[in-house]
Design a protein around this motif. Structure first.
Motif, mmCIF file in Angstrom:
data_model
loop_
_atom_site.group_PDB
_atom_site.id
_atom_site.type_symbol
_atom_site.label_atom_id
_atom_site.label_comp_id
_atom_site.label_asym_id
_atom_site.label_seq_id
_atom_site.Cartn_x
_atom_site.Cartn_y
_atom_site.Cartn_z
ATOM 1 N N SER A 40 0.823 -1.211 0.000
ATOM 2 C CA SER A 40 0.000 0.000 0.000
ATOM 3 C C SER A 40 0.857 1.261 0.000
ATOM 4 O O SER A 40 0.543 2.250 -0.680
ATOM 5 N N THR A 43 2.291 1.855 -3.428
ATOM 6 C CA THR A 43 1.288 2.410 -4.334
ATOM 7 C C THR A 43 1.062 3.896 -4.053
ATOM 8 O O THR A 43 1.082 4.723 -4.977
ATOM 9 N N ALA A 44 0.833 4.241 -2.804
ATOM 10 C CA ALA A 44 0.513 5.622 -2.449
ATOM 11 C C ALA A 44 1.673 6.578 -2.728
ATOM 12 O O ALA A 44 1.465 7.702 -3.212
ATOM 13 N N TYR A 61 6.268 1.704 -7.488
ATOM 14 C CA TYR A 61 5.129 0.935 -7.992
ATOM 15 C C TYR A 61 5.563 -0.376 -8.637
ATOM 16 O O TYR A 61 4.726 -1.209 -8.957
ATOM 17 N N PHE A 65 6.111 -2.374 -4.493
ATOM 18 C CA PHE A 65 4.782 -2.976 -4.621
ATOM 19 C C PHE A 65 4.904 -4.497 -4.716
ATOM 20 O O PHE A 65 4.201 -5.242 -4.026
ATOM 21 N N SER A 143 -5.891 4.513 -4.795
ATOM 22 C CA SER A 143 -5.745 3.055 -4.744
ATOM 23 C C SER A 143 -5.003 2.621 -3.488
ATOM 24 O O SER A 143 -5.395 1.646 -2.830
ATOM 25 N N GLY A 144 -3.932 3.320 -3.147
ATOM 26 C CA GLY A 144 -3.167 2.970 -1.959
ATOM 27 C C GLY A 144 -3.997 3.035 -0.696
ATOM 28 O O GLY A 144 -3.897 2.166 0.183
ATOM 29 N N TYR A 147 -6.492 0.068 -0.766
ATOM 30 C CA TYR A 147 -5.766 -1.176 -0.481
ATOM 31 C C TYR A 147 -5.511 -1.319 1.020
ATOM 32 O O TYR A 147 -5.779 -2.367 1.621
#
Length: 337
Positions: A40, A43-44, A61, A65, A143-144, A147
């Motif tokens: 997470s 991603t963030a 990413y 990730f 998204s992060g 998740y």
């Protein structure tokens, strides 16, 4: 952007054996939380790195990730087989299927957020609309956050089964990670996954680009991708039922035959338009999905349950090599498409 997927896959393969070791030492809940947090955060943080450099995006990413996924992924597989020792194929299918089903949800969320007006890409297959491009960094932050929230809730429910269930499998002979390296079965599984994942990774990343060559409807392609995720999840569960009932060899031969026929005939789908493209995509995801379920279950059946998570991670290590082979071929094919 083709190397981002390669970095994710390499990150998964590199530390998945470690994920199996951590799961045995720390337990599935803590291991899952560690993997979820890393995934997470990777991603963030891409919200910031995407405006800095491509190499930083590869790191956050791609590699970070992938590392997070590898740790959490193997922990859930190991604990699932521990709970249901008599139905390892099915439980692996459900666990791995849920992993694949995530794209059904996030494909729609991300497409709706990035392209709410259903703008079609240009002839080169890319979007040049400033409104879409300006939202790209924000989608990583969104998204992060999603998740992290979902994973935190899910991990709170994860735990090992009672001792009575675990003790029932103690009598099964199990090989250590070092012992399996001396067996031919390990290398057969390693190379089977190496070759099968070439097809999985290639089609998963290229089917939309291929569809864009004759379908000018981004929302339709996003819908096909979402439904493919459903077939992907259903296929993993279905192959799980099959391997619990039939031998691994029969299941894997059937899977490879189906995938080979569909991949060879995919080139004819423009003649059938949207419908044929969608049907072929659904059936391919139904077949491609089975490799992970069949091989992870075969690992437990062949080498025993005690170190199955670690050994499956060792088999999955092929992705460090395979991911880069796929991306080189995919980049070449995309230029031609």
């Amino acid at each position: 952007m083709v190397w981002i997927n390669a970095a994710q896959v390499a990150g998964q393969g590199a530390l998945m054996p470690l994920g199996g070791i951590l799961e045995r030492k720390l337990g599935p809940r803590l291991t899952g939380l560690i993997g979820s947090a890393v995934m997470s955060i990777g991603t963030a943080v891409t919200y910031f790195t995407i405006d800095k450099s491509y190499l930083l995006v590869l790191l956050t990413y791609g590699v970070i990730f992938g590392l997070g996924v590898s740790v959490g992924y193997i922990a859930m597989i190991a604990v699932g087989m521990r709970w249901f020792p008599e139905n390892r194929g099915v439980v692996n299918g459900v666990t791995i299927g849920a992993f694949g089903f995530g794209s059904f949800v996030f494909n729609q969320i991300q497409t709706a957020f990035l392209n709410p007006l259903n703008v079609s890409p240009l002839k080169d297959g890319y979007f040049h609309n400033s409104g879409i491009l300006d939202r790209v960094p924000q989608v990583f932050l969104l998204s992060g956050g999603i998740y992290a929230s979902m994973q935190l809730i899910g991990c709170m429910f994860v735990k090992n089964p009672p001792k009575t269930v675990i003790e029932a499998t103690v009598t099964e002979p199990s090989m250590s990670a070092s012992q399996v390296l001396k067996t031919k079965e390990f290398y057969m599984l390693w190379f089977t996954m190496l070759f099968n994942v070439q097809a999985v990774t290639y089609f998963n990343s290229m089917y939309k680009a291929f569809g864009q060559t004759f379908i000018r409807d981004d929302r339709f392609l996003a819908l096909v991708g979402a439904v493919c995720a459903v077939f992907n999840a259903a296929g993993r569960i279905g192959w799980g039922f099959l391997i619990d009932k039939y031998r691994y060899k029969k299941c894997m031969i059937s899977l490879c035959a189906e995938v080979a026929i569909l991949l060879v005939t995919m080139q004819f789908t423009p003649n059938g338009g949207k419908s044929m493209f969608a049907i072929w995509s659904f059936l391919l995801f139904l077949g491609l999905a089975g490799s992970y379920t069949l091989i992870s279950t075969c690992v437990a059946h062949t080498f025993g349950p005690k170190h199955a998570g670690t050994i499956y991670g060792m088999v999955f290590f092929q992705s460090v090599v395979g991911g880069h082979i796929t991306e080189i071929g995919r980049a070449s094919c995309r230029e031609r498409v």
